[in-house]
Design an enzyme around this catalytic site. Structure first.
Site, PDB file in Angstrom:
ATOM      1  N   GLY A 153      52.443  10.557  24.139  1.00  0.00           N
ATOM      2  CA  GLY A 153      53.545  11.521  23.715  1.00  0.00           C
ATOM      3  C   GLY A 153      53.257  11.796  22.223  1.00  0.00           C
ATOM      4  N   ALA A 160      53.789  25.221  24.058  1.00  0.00           N
ATOM      5  CA  ALA A 160      53.701  26.471  23.001  1.00  0.00           C
ATOM      6  C   ALA A 160      54.516  27.732  23.542  1.00  0.00           C
ATOM      7  CB  ALA A 160      52.143  26.780  23.363  1.00  0.00           C
ATOM      8  N   GLY A 188      53.931  23.426   2.762  1.00  0.00           N
ATOM      9  CA  GLY A 188      55.183  23.918   2.310  1.00  0.00           C
ATOM     10  C   GLY A 188      56.126  22.483   2.002  1.00  0.00           C
ATOM     11  N   ASP A 228      57.746  22.464  18.404  1.00  0.00           N
ATOM     12  CA  ASP A 228      57.765  21.120  18.547  1.00  0.00           C
ATOM     13  C   ASP A 228      58.454  20.145  17.775  1.00  0.00           C
ATOM     14  OD1 ASP A 228      55.870  21.567  20.535  1.00  0.00           O
ATOM     15  OD2 ASP A 228      54.348  20.295  19.855  1.00  0.00           O
ATOM     16  N   LYS A 251      41.965  23.628  27.874  1.00  0.00           N
ATOM     17  CA  LYS A 251      41.618  24.486  28.994  1.00  0.00           C
ATOM     18  C   LYS A 251      40.223  24.904  29.093  1.00  0.00           C
ATOM     19  CE  LYS A 251      45.382  23.348  29.486  1.00  0.00           C
ATOM     20  NZ  LYS A 251      46.091  22.561  28.630  1.00  0.00           N
ATOM     21  N   HIS A 271      48.542  41.037  50.507  1.00  0.00           N
ATOM     22  CA  HIS A 271      48.020  39.983  51.560  1.00  0.00           C
ATOM     23  C   HIS A 271      46.344  40.265  51.571  1.00  0.00           C
ATOM     24  CE1 HIS A 271      46.734  37.890  55.355  1.00  0.00           C
ATOM     25  NE2 HIS A 271      46.181  38.914  55.804  1.00  0.00           N
TER      26      HIS A 271
HETATM   27  P1  FAD Z   1      52.014  23.035  16.046  1.00  0.00           P
HETATM   28  O1  FAD Z   1      51.214  23.738  17.058  1.00  0.00           O
HETATM   29  O2  FAD Z   1      51.925  21.795  15.845  1.00  0.00           O
HETATM   30  O3  FAD Z   1      51.827  23.968  14.624  1.00  0.00           O
HETATM   31  C1  FAD Z   1      52.357  23.444  13.563  1.00  0.00           C
HETATM   32  C2  FAD Z   1      51.421  24.043  12.367  1.00  0.00           C
HETATM   33  O4  FAD Z   1      52.233  23.605  11.188  1.00  0.00           O
HETATM   34  C3  FAD Z   1      50.211  23.120  12.223  1.00  0.00           C
HETATM   35  O5  FAD Z   1      49.203  24.139  11.880  1.00  0.00           O
HETATM   36  C4  FAD Z   1      50.643  22.345  10.716  1.00  0.00           C
HETATM   37  O6  FAD Z   1      49.060  22.278  10.103  1.00  0.00           O
HETATM   38  C5  FAD Z   1      51.402  23.169  10.235  1.00  0.00           C
HETATM   39  N1  FAD Z   1      52.094  22.549   9.131  1.00  0.00           N
HETATM   40  C6  FAD Z   1      52.815  21.250   9.431  1.00  0.00           C
HETATM   41  N2  FAD Z   1      53.606  20.958   8.225  1.00  0.00           N
HETATM   42  C7  FAD Z   1      53.398  21.949   7.200  1.00  0.00           C
HETATM   43  C8  FAD Z   1      53.881  22.173   6.046  1.00  0.00           C
HETATM   44  N3  FAD Z   1      54.819  21.483   5.635  1.00  0.00           N
HETATM   45  N4  FAD Z   1      53.435  23.277   5.446  1.00  0.00           N
HETATM   46  C9  FAD Z   1      52.596  24.080   5.989  1.00  0.00           C
HETATM   47  N5  FAD Z   1      52.169  23.954   7.342  1.00  0.00           N
HETATM   48  C10 FAD Z   1      52.305  22.677   7.869  1.00  0.00           C
HETATM   49  N6  FAD Z   1      51.502  23.483  25.416  1.00  0.00           N
HETATM   50  C11 FAD Z   1      51.519  24.463  26.371  1.00  0.00           C
HETATM   51  O7  FAD Z   1      52.429  25.069  26.540  1.00  0.00           O
HETATM   52  N7  FAD Z   1      50.386  24.539  27.304  1.00  0.00           N
HETATM   53  C12 FAD Z   1      49.542  23.894  27.311  1.00  0.00           C
HETATM   54  O8  FAD Z   1      48.578  23.907  28.215  1.00  0.00           O
HETATM   55  C13 FAD Z   1      49.430  22.858  26.318  1.00  0.00           C
HETATM   56  N8  FAD Z   1      48.297  21.894  26.032  1.00  0.00           N
HETATM   57  C14 FAD Z   1      48.233  21.004  25.185  1.00  0.00           C
HETATM   58  C15 FAD Z   1      47.188  20.259  25.189  1.00  0.00           C
HETATM   59  C16 FAD Z   1      46.987  19.016  24.134  1.00  0.00           C
HETATM   60  C17 FAD Z   1      45.940  18.301  24.222  1.00  0.00           C
HETATM   61  C18 FAD Z   1      48.251  19.118  23.220  1.00  0.00           C
HETATM   62  C19 FAD Z   1      48.201  17.826  22.161  1.00  0.00           C
HETATM   63  C20 FAD Z   1      49.220  19.975  23.354  1.00  0.00           C
HETATM   64  C21 FAD Z   1      49.164  20.807  24.202  1.00  0.00           C
HETATM   65  N9  FAD Z   1      50.409  21.552  24.577  1.00  0.00           N
HETATM   66  C22 FAD Z   1      50.159  22.673  25.329  1.00  0.00           C
HETATM   67  C23 FAD Z   1      51.440  21.654  23.430  1.00  0.00           C
HETATM   68  C24 FAD Z   1      51.507  22.703  22.355  1.00  0.00           C
HETATM   69  O9  FAD Z   1      50.101  22.351  21.683  1.00  0.00           O
HETATM   70  C25 FAD Z   1      52.570  22.602  21.353  1.00  0.00           C
HETATM   71  O10 FAD Z   1      53.582  22.499  22.066  1.00  0.00           O
HETATM   72  C26 FAD Z   1      52.606  23.713  20.492  1.00  0.00           C
HETATM   73  O11 FAD Z   1      51.602  23.565  19.553  1.00  0.00           O
HETATM   74  C27 FAD Z   1      53.681  23.717  19.296  1.00  0.00           C
HETATM   75  O12 FAD Z   1      53.828  24.663  18.520  1.00  0.00           O
HETATM   76  P2  FAD Z   1      54.396  24.634  17.140  1.00  0.00           P
HETATM   77  O13 FAD Z   1      54.063  25.773  16.453  1.00  0.00           O
HETATM   78  O14 FAD Z   1      55.718  24.087  17.154  1.00  0.00           O
HETATM   79  O15 FAD Z   1      53.617  23.388  16.162  1.00  0.00           O
HETATM   80  P1  NAI Z   2      53.616  12.909  27.896  1.00  0.00           P
HETATM   81  O1  NAI Z   2      54.743  12.657  27.335  1.00  0.00           O
HETATM   82  O2  NAI Z   2      53.382  14.114  28.648  1.00  0.00           O
HETATM   83  O3  NAI Z   2      53.085  11.417  28.483  1.00  0.00           O
HETATM   84  C1  NAI Z   2      52.978  10.366  27.838  1.00  0.00           C
HETATM   85  C2  NAI Z   2      52.718   9.306  28.732  1.00  0.00           C
HETATM   86  O4  NAI Z   2      52.516   7.998  28.370  1.00  0.00           O
HETATM   87  C3  NAI Z   2      54.303   9.065  29.756  1.00  0.00           C
HETATM   88  O5  NAI Z   2      53.749   8.974  31.305  1.00  0.00           O
HETATM   89  C4  NAI Z   2      54.604   7.861  29.160  1.00  0.00           C
HETATM   90  O6  NAI Z   2      55.453   6.934  30.221  1.00  0.00           O
HETATM   91  C5  NAI Z   2      53.436   7.043  28.897  1.00  0.00           C
HETATM   92  N1  NAI Z   2      53.568   6.119  27.838  1.00  0.00           N
HETATM   93  C6  NAI Z   2      54.232   5.990  26.473  1.00  0.00           C
HETATM   94  N2  NAI Z   2      54.361   4.973  25.792  1.00  0.00           N
HETATM   95  C7  NAI Z   2      53.230   4.118  26.655  1.00  0.00           C
HETATM   96  C8  NAI Z   2      52.778   2.889  26.596  1.00  0.00           C
HETATM   97  N3  NAI Z   2      52.949   2.128  25.322  1.00  0.00           N
HETATM   98  N4  NAI Z   2      51.750   2.297  27.465  1.00  0.00           N
HETATM   99  C9  NAI Z   2      51.413   3.123  28.323  1.00  0.00           C
HETATM  100  N5  NAI Z   2      51.986   4.283  28.668  1.00  0.00           N
HETATM  101  C10 NAI Z   2      52.782   4.996  27.875  1.00  0.00           C
HETATM  102  O7  NAI Z   2      52.541  12.981  26.471  1.00  0.00           O
HETATM  103  P2  NAI Z   2      51.230  13.302  26.269  1.00  0.00           P
HETATM  104  O8  NAI Z   2      50.295  13.524  27.357  1.00  0.00           O
HETATM  105  O9  NAI Z   2      50.737  12.668  24.969  1.00  0.00           O
HETATM  106  O10 NAI Z   2      51.330  15.054  25.777  1.00  0.00           O
HETATM  107  C11 NAI Z   2      52.192  15.263  24.616  1.00  0.00           C
HETATM  108  C12 NAI Z   2      52.800  16.511  24.850  1.00  0.00           C
HETATM  109  O11 NAI Z   2      51.964  17.515  24.766  1.00  0.00           O
HETATM  110  C13 NAI Z   2      53.409  16.880  26.340  1.00  0.00           C
HETATM  111  O12 NAI Z   2      54.675  15.954  26.748  1.00  0.00           O
HETATM  112  C14 NAI Z   2      53.492  18.216  26.433  1.00  0.00           C
HETATM  113  O13 NAI Z   2      54.648  18.495  25.756  1.00  0.00           O
HETATM  114  C15 NAI Z   2      52.287  18.681  25.715  1.00  0.00           C
HETATM  115  N6  NAI Z   2      51.118  18.975  26.418  1.00  0.00           N
HETATM  116  C16 NAI Z   2      51.046  19.916  27.342  1.00  0.00           C
HETATM  117  C17 NAI Z   2      50.604  20.404  28.405  1.00  0.00           C
HETATM  118  C18 NAI Z   2      50.530  21.366  29.373  1.00  0.00           C
HETATM  119  O14 NAI Z   2      51.492  22.341  29.024  1.00  0.00           O
HETATM  120  N7  NAI Z   2      49.702  21.673  30.118  1.00  0.00           N
HETATM  121  C19 NAI Z   2      49.174  19.702  28.145  1.00  0.00           C
HETATM  122  C20 NAI Z   2      49.045  18.595  27.288  1.00  0.00           C
HETATM  123  C21 NAI Z   2      50.109  18.333  26.181  1.00  0.00           C
END
Ligand code: FAD
Ligand code: NAI
Length: 474
Positions: free
Chosen positions: A280, A329, A124, A321, A60, A453
């Site tokens: 994904g 998140a 862990g 996740d 962001k 408004h």
């Molecule tokens: P994580 O955030 O993955 O945290 C897991 C933590 O556990 C990590 O720090 C890892 O190091 C630690 N860990 C793993 N295994 C162990 C272990 N055995 N012992 C100790 N520590 C361990 N979601 C939104 O809602 N809004 C968004 O705008 C958004 N944007 C995103 C953009 C990107 C590029 C990506 C990749 C994801 C985005 N997401 C967004 C998704 C969001 O980041 C995840 O859904 C969220 O972080 C999940 O939280 P979590 O706590 O389940 O796992």
């Molecule tokens: P995604 O699931 O959103 O999109 C993956 C895309 O890749 C899909 O359209 C799928 O059909 C395509 N795909 C899969 N296999 C493929 C292949 N072999 N060749 C070509 N296309 C293929 O996953 P993404 O973008 O990687 O993000 C992962 C997750 O992180 C999201 O699903 C979301 O949960 C989280 N996220 C959330 C955000 C938000 O809330 N704004 C921002 C970014 C990530």
């Protein structure tokens, strides 16, 4: 001697750190262990997981900078502001993003101190169930806890034949850290990351091609929203190719060469400076040693949980996740709070039907509840109220009139079943719909509420009125 806690949280991402804080607030003696995935320069673990380190927050920050850059280059002139041709200093942009990450991850350490959560540095790993609870190895120490919350998150899925080095071929981590604007950028996957990161680098000057396997664009969104988004993104200059089959990606003179088959079955090759793979994410359970204690995973490698995040083991829970449901998140945080409250004997609760989705492109896309196509498939008759931002004075004043609000309410009861927004500030506007749905509101309830408004929220109001075919300003 092992360390003894009431609750051990494994993983310090949004699911884990929130669960730890809430459990501590409820009087438990809590520890949270975090492996060194995102270590700071001193080698200490950074909290916040994917979200704060390589996900929500850094993406962001870059979306904001690149939006300003695009506005300065293409938006200001229409309002009579001339600033010349803007230039982007990528290291400064990335440095600002890193500073935000540092501030927020450090802030969670502060919250742990404030709430008396013990942070343990290390991965862990389950050992066994002992007399005093679950034994978990964290680094070299053994920790015992009556209750364990697994919040180990997810990792980027990679593709065979496409080795990610996070320099030329990147997943989300590298995509947030490019050192320069690539002239040509290819992205595999037109999902949330593909669209957000594609927007960032396109705005900064990259020629962006997105290769998507599915024949439909944004199939998880409401069909009208997906159509509007495709139209707008193509107009902005994103080259989105659907129905492709990806082959190999190999290093080339320029950077990387990507072989694929297009929707007509023709072999194609693209040369690019950088490649982002965003197809994904997969649940992360590496090194957790789940098998040692018989922790059940499902067919997709996620930790198997019931509707309240209980695993098959007594006193072991899992959130975020690493379990089923959207990888978001705020969903992880909700589950963390629910589990802490259930552990304390309270009626913790998470409404999976009202979890909002947001895609932070421009225009933003946000929705909650069912899409029109889902309601049709379920045989549920609905009323549709759809109002464009073009009819809204505030949107006109902002110079941003793309998109609409679409509200779906039950044809018989008028209860709101879904709200879909594409337009400026959709990420904020969706909250009203979430609150309304959480309280079981009818579209009439929203229609009878006074909206300030001039605001963009008036479009939500008008969409509610439109469900009853009585919009006032359209
Ligand atoms: P994580 O955030 O993955 O945290 C897991 C933590 O556990 C990590 O720090 C890892 O190091 C630690 N860990 C793993 N295994 C162990 C272990 N055995 N012992 C100790 N520590 C361990 N979601 C939104 O809602 N809004 C968004 O705008 C958004 N944007 C995103 C953009 C990107 C590029 C990506 C990749 C994801 C985005 N997401 C967004 C998704 C969001 O980041 C995840 O859904 C969220 O972080 C999940 O939280 P979590 O706590 O389940 O796992
Ligand atoms: P995604 O699931 O959103 O999109 C993956 C895309 O890749 C899909 O359209 C799928 O059909 C395509 N795909 C899969 N296999 C493929 C292949 N072999 N060749 C070509 N296309 C293929 O996953 P993404 O973008 O990687 O993000 C992962 C997750 O992180 C999201 O699903 C979301 O949960 C989280 N996220 C959330 C955000 C938000 O809330 N704004 C921002 C970014 C990530």
């Amino acid at each position: 001697m092992s360390k003894q806690f009431d609750v051990l949280v494994i993983g310090g991402g949004p699911g884990g750190y929130v669960a730890a804080i809430r459990a501590a607030q409820l009087g438990f003696k809590v520890a949270c262990c975090e492996s060194n995935a995102y270590a700071d320069p001193k080698g200490e673990p950074r909290l916040g997981g994917t979200c704060l380190n390589v996900g929500c927050i850094p993406s962001k920050a870059l979306l904001h900078t690149s939006h300003l850059f695009e506005e300065a280059g293409h938006g200001f002139a229409a309002q009579g502001i001339s600033v010349g041709t803007p230039e982007i200093d990528v290291p400064t942009m990335i440095g600002r993003k890193n500073a935000i990450v540092n501030q927020l991850t450090g802030g969670i350490k502060g919250l742990f101190k404030k709430n008396k959560v013990t942070l343990l540095n290390g991965h862990g790993s389950f050992v066994a169930q002992g007399a005093a609870g679950w034994q978990i190895k964290v680094g070299d120490a053994i920790v015992e806890a009556t209750q364990v919350i697994i919040a180990t998150g997810s990792m980027a899925r990679h593709l065979p034949g496409i080795p990610v080095d996070n320099k030329i071929i990147c997943d989300n981590a590298g995509a947030l850290d490019l050192d320069a604007v690539p002239k040509k950028l290819v992205i595999i996957g037109a999902g949330v990351i593909g669209l957000e990161m594609g927007s960032v680098w396109r705005r900064l000057g990259s020629e962006v091609t997105i290769l998507e396997a599915l024949p439909e664009f944004l199939s998880m969104a409401d069909v009208d929203v997906a159509k509007e988004a495709a139209k707008v993104f193509v107009k902005q200059g994103l080259n989105i190719q659907l129905g492709v089959q990806i082959g190999e990606a190999k290093p080339s003179k320029k950077g990387v060469s990507i072989a694929y088959t297009d929707k007509d079955g023709k072999a194609q090759n693209l040369e690019a400076d950088r490649l982002i793979v965003s197809v994904g994410r997969i649940p992360y359970t590496n090194g957790l040693n789940a098998e040692a204690v018989g922790l059940k995973l499902d067919e997709r490698g996620r930790i198997d949980v019931d509707g309240q995040c209980r695993t098959n083991l007594q006193g072991v829970w899992a959130v975020g996740d690493v379990v089923s449901g959207p990888m978001l998140a705020h969903k992880a945080m909700e589950e963390g709070v629910m589990v802490a409250e259930l552990m304390a004997g309270q009626s913790g609760h998470c409404n999976f039907d009202t979890i909002p989705w947001v895609i932070y492109t421009s225009p933003e896309i946000a929705w909650v509840g069912k899409t029109e196509q889902q309601l049709k498939a379920d045989g549920v008759a609905c009323k549709v109220g759809k109002i464009p931002f073009a009819a809204n004075g505030r949107a006109l004043g902002m110079g941003d009139t793309t998109g609409f609000v679409k509200m779906l309410s039950d044809a018989k009861t008028d209860r709101i079943l879904g709200v879909h927004i594409i337009g400026a500030n959709a990420s904020e506007l969706i909250s009203e719909a979430v609150v309304a749905m959480e309280f079981g509101a009818a579209s009439e309830d929203l229609a009878r509420i006074c909206h300030a408004h001039p605001t963009l929220s008036e479009v939500v109001h008008e969409a509610a009125l439109a469900c009853d075919k009585r919009p006032l300003h359209f």
